[in-house]
Design a protein around this motif. Structure first.
Motif, PDB file in Angstrom:
ATOM      1  N   SER A 145     -46.080 101.705  19.704  1.00 39.89           N
ATOM      2  CA  SER A 145     -46.619 101.587  18.154  1.00 39.89           C
ATOM      3  C   SER A 145     -47.588 102.406  17.561  1.00 39.89           C
ATOM      4  O   SER A 145     -48.689 102.677  18.480  1.00 39.89           O
ATOM      5  CB  SER A 145     -46.920 100.006  18.149  1.00 39.89           C
ATOM      6  OG  SER A 145     -47.511  99.608  16.701  1.00 39.89           O
ATOM      7  N   ASP A 146     -47.592 102.686  16.368  1.00 36.33           N
ATOM      8  CA  ASP A 146     -48.526 103.407  15.821  1.00 36.33           C
ATOM      9  C   ASP A 146     -49.848 102.243  15.101  1.00 36.33           C
ATOM     10  O   ASP A 146     -50.734 102.913  14.353  1.00 36.33           O
ATOM     11  CB  ASP A 146     -48.219 104.407  14.802  1.00 36.33           C
ATOM     12  CG  ASP A 146     -47.514 105.411  15.147  1.00 36.33           C
ATOM     13  OD1 ASP A 146     -47.877 105.939  16.630  1.00 36.33           O
ATOM     14  OD2 ASP A 146     -46.431 105.954  14.763  1.00 36.33           O
ATOM     15  N   ASP A 147     -49.353 101.065  15.105  1.00 39.61           N
ATOM     16  CA  ASP A 147     -50.014 100.014  14.465  1.00 39.61           C
ATOM     17  C   ASP A 147     -50.739  99.149  15.538  1.00 39.61           C
ATOM     18  O   ASP A 147     -49.861  98.842  16.535  1.00 39.61           O
ATOM     19  CB  ASP A 147     -49.154  99.340  13.495  1.00 39.61           C
ATOM     20  CG  ASP A 147     -49.909  98.245  12.598  1.00 39.61           C
ATOM     21  OD1 ASP A 147     -50.548  97.215  13.430  1.00 39.61           O
ATOM     22  OD2 ASP A 147     -49.991  98.611  11.476  1.00 39.61           O
ATOM     23  N   PRO A 148     -52.265  99.012  15.449  1.00 33.11           N
ATOM     24  CA  PRO A 148     -52.825  98.128  16.347  1.00 33.11           C
ATOM     25  C   PRO A 148     -52.050  96.693  16.506  1.00 33.11           C
ATOM     26  O   PRO A 148     -52.430  96.009  17.559  1.00 33.11           O
ATOM     27  CB  PRO A 148     -54.127  98.248  15.926  1.00 33.11           C
ATOM     28  CG  PRO A 148     -54.156  98.387  14.233  1.00 33.11           C
ATOM     29  CD  PRO A 148     -53.000  99.350  14.418  1.00 33.11           C
ATOM     30  N   ARG A 149     -51.575  96.458  15.394  1.00 29.38           N
ATOM     31  CA  ARG A 149     -50.801  94.852  15.581  1.00 29.38           C
ATOM     32  C   ARG A 149     -49.250  94.964  15.849  1.00 29.38           C
ATOM     33  O   ARG A 149     -48.572  94.061  15.725  1.00 29.38           O
ATOM     34  CB  ARG A 149     -51.111  94.117  14.346  1.00 29.38           C
ATOM     35  CG  ARG A 149     -52.706  93.801  14.132  1.00 29.38           C
ATOM     36  CD  ARG A 149     -53.090  93.264  12.669  1.00 29.38           C
ATOM     37  NE  ARG A 149     -52.699  94.228  11.845  1.00 29.38           N
ATOM     38  CZ  ARG A 149     -52.528  93.672  10.623  1.00 29.38           C
ATOM     39  NH1 ARG A 149     -52.705  92.515  10.081  1.00 29.38           N
ATOM     40  NH2 ARG A 149     -52.433  94.453   9.411  1.00 29.38           N
ATOM     41  N   GLY A 150     -48.748  96.268  15.916  1.00 31.65           N
ATOM     42  CA  GLY A 150     -47.406  96.189  16.044  1.00 31.65           C
ATOM     43  C   GLY A 150     -46.357  96.183  14.837  1.00 31.65           C
ATOM     44  O   GLY A 150     -45.334  95.851  15.076  1.00 31.65           O
ATOM     45  N   ALA A 151     -47.179  96.301  13.629  1.00 33.07           N
ATOM     46  CA  ALA A 151     -46.200  95.854  12.570  1.00 33.07           C
ATOM     47  C   ALA A 151     -44.995  96.662  12.429  1.00 33.07           C
ATOM     48  O   ALA A 151     -43.796  96.596  11.874  1.00 33.07           O
ATOM     49  CB  ALA A 151     -46.918  95.775  11.215  1.00 33.07           C
ATOM     50  N   ASP A 152     -45.136  98.121  12.768  1.00 32.03           N
ATOM     51  CA  ASP A 152     -44.150  99.173  12.649  1.00 32.03           C
ATOM     52  C   ASP A 152     -42.806  98.629  13.712  1.00 32.03           C
ATOM     53  O   ASP A 152     -41.789  98.674  13.355  1.00 32.03           O
ATOM     54  CB  ASP A 152     -44.591 100.470  13.127  1.00 32.03           C
ATOM     55  CG  ASP A 152     -45.449 100.671  14.220  1.00 32.03           C
ATOM     56  OD1 ASP A 152     -45.864  99.573  14.861  1.00 32.03           O
ATOM     57  OD2 ASP A 152     -45.691 101.695  14.633  1.00 32.03           O
TER      58      ASP A 152
END
Length: 342
Positions: free
Chosen positions: A129-136
Motif C-alpha cells: 500500500s502507498d497509503d498509511p491507512r491502506g485505503a488504496d
C-alpha cells in the motif's frame, strides 16, 4: 424512518464477577436474538467486523445461520474491512449467503476503522500500500469484488479440463443476480459518501464523521447524505439508493435499564481518529416519550430510510430483546415505522 434494526459489536470476553462470554456464546446469542427480532417484525440484524479483537471477525457463517433460522429479517455487516479481504472469495461467500437468505443480505463494506494492531491487513498477505491507512488496497479490492458479483468473466476456461470444455472468461460461482443492489459502502466523510453515490452503491453513514466544524453531528451527517444522493442522481443511476445511520438509543422503562443507561445521555463528542479531528454522535437514553421528541429533531435520522440501534450484546438475549421490543412498540411507530410482518 422506514426500517430499523440492530448493529452489534459482538464483544466477548470477561464480564466481571468471574463471568465469561465466549466467542461461541456471542454467536449463538446473536442467532437467538435475531430470531426474536424477526418475530417482532424488526427489519435487520447487522454486525460490526473487526480482526485481531474479541469481536465478530468472520461474519458470513453467522449471517448464513441467521438467514436459515429466520423468515424476513435482513442480515448484514457494518462494515467488512476490504483491506483484509480476498475479493473473489468474498464475492463467492456473499452470493451464497444472499441465495440462502432469498435476497436478504445487506453487505456493508468499506476501508474499515482502526484495528487493535498496526497494519493488520499485511498479516493477511495484502501488502504494497502507498497509503498509511491502506485505503488504496480497500478500493482495489472493492473494485474487483463489484466486477465479480456483477458476473464479469475473470478467469479463462481451460478447454482441456475434464470438467467441461469450451473457451471464454468464466465468472465466479455461485452468482446471485440481485446482490449488486444490496451492497453498501460505509462512509465517514462527505467525499467517500459522494464516491459511493457515483459508484452506485447504498450508503451506511458512520457513527462518526471526520469533520468537526462546530455544527451538530446530525446536521453534518444529513449534509453528507444529501451529497451522496446528489452524486447518485448526477451519475445517472436508476431508482433510489438506501441510506442507513446508526445511533445509541436506549429506551428506559425498568429499574434495570435505568441502572445501566440512566446516566448515559450526553451530547456530541469531539475526538481524534486516524489523526483526524472527528465528531462522534451522541447517546440517546430516556423514557420512550422523551426519546420520540428528541429523535424527531435528529436531521440525519429524518434523512435516512434505515436506523441501526447499537446494542449492548454482552447483556444477553433477554435484556436486548426486551429493549428492542420497547423501541418497536413505543418509539419507532412515532417515527413512521411499521413492522415488517404482523
Amino acid at each position: 424512518m422506514q426500517r430499523f434494526g440492530t448493529l452489534s459489536f459482538g464483544h466477548y470476553g470477561p464480564l466481571g464477577g468471574g463471568r465469561q462470554l465466549t466467542a461461541a456464546d456471542s454467536m449463538l446469542q446473536a442467532i437467538d436474538l435475531a430470531q426474536g427480532m424477526d418475530d417482532l417484525g424488526v427489519n435487520g440484524a447487522y454486525f460490526r467486523v473487526h480482526h485481531f479483537a474479541r469481536q465478530q471477525a468472520s461474519p458470513m457463517p453467522l449471517l448464513a445461520a441467521i438467514a436459515a433460522r429466520t423468515r424476513s429479517i435482513e442480515v448484514g455487516t457494518g462494515v467488512i474491512d476490504m483491506r483484509y479481504e480476498n475479493p473473489l472469495y468474498l464475492a463467492e461467500e456473499a452470493a451464497a449467503v444472499d441465495l440462502i437468505s432469498d435476497g436478504r443480505l445487506a453487505l456493508g463494506v468499506s476501508r474499515g476503522s482502526p484495528e487493535t494492531v498496526v497494519r493488520g491487513y499485511e498479516a493477511f498477505g495484502y501488502t504494497g500500500s502507498d497509503d498509511p491507512r491502506g485505503a488504496d488496497i480497500a478500493r482495489e479490492h472493492f473494485d474487483l469484488f463489484l466486477r465479480a458479483i456483477e458476473g464479469e468473466g475473470l478467469a479463462e476456461r481451460d478447454a482441456s479440463s475434464p470438467f467441461g470444455g469450451g473457451t471464454g472468461l468464466q465468472r465466479i460461482e455461485p452468482h446471485s443476480p440481485g446482490l449488486r443492489s444490496r451492497v453498501w459502502w460505509g462512509a465517514g466523510n462527505r467525499d467517500s459518501a459522494e464516491w459511493a453515490g457515483r459508484t452506485g452503491v447504498n450508503l451506511m453513514s458512520s457513527t462518526l464523521l471526520t469533520s468537526a466544524d462546530g455544527r451538530p453531528f446530525d446536521i453534518l451527517q444529513a449534509e453528507q447524505i444529501d451529497g451522496f444522493r446528489a452524486a447518485w442522481r448526477d451519475a445517472g443511476h436508476q431508482g433510489e439508493p438506501r441510506v442507513s445511520v446508526s445511533r445509541s438509543i436506549f429506551p428506559i422503562t425498568t429499574a434495570e435499564e435505568r441502572m445501566y443507561f440512566g446516566g448515559r445521555q450526553d451530547g456530541d463528542q469531539i475526538g481524534v481518529i486516524d489523526g483526524i479531528r472527528s465528531t462522534f454522535g451522541k447517546t440517546y437514553a430516556g423514557e420512550p416519550d422523551e426519546l420520540v421528541e428528541q429523535l424527531k429533531e435528529d436531521a440525519a435520522i429524518a434523512a435516512a430510510d434505515t436506523l441501526m440501534l447499537t446494542i449492548p450484546s454482552q447483556l444477553g438475549v433477554e435484556f436486548n430483546l426486551r429493549m428492542i421490543e420497547s423501541f418497536a412498540k413505543h418509539v419507532a411507530p412515532e417515527l413512521g415505522w411499521q413492522p415488517a410482518r404482523v
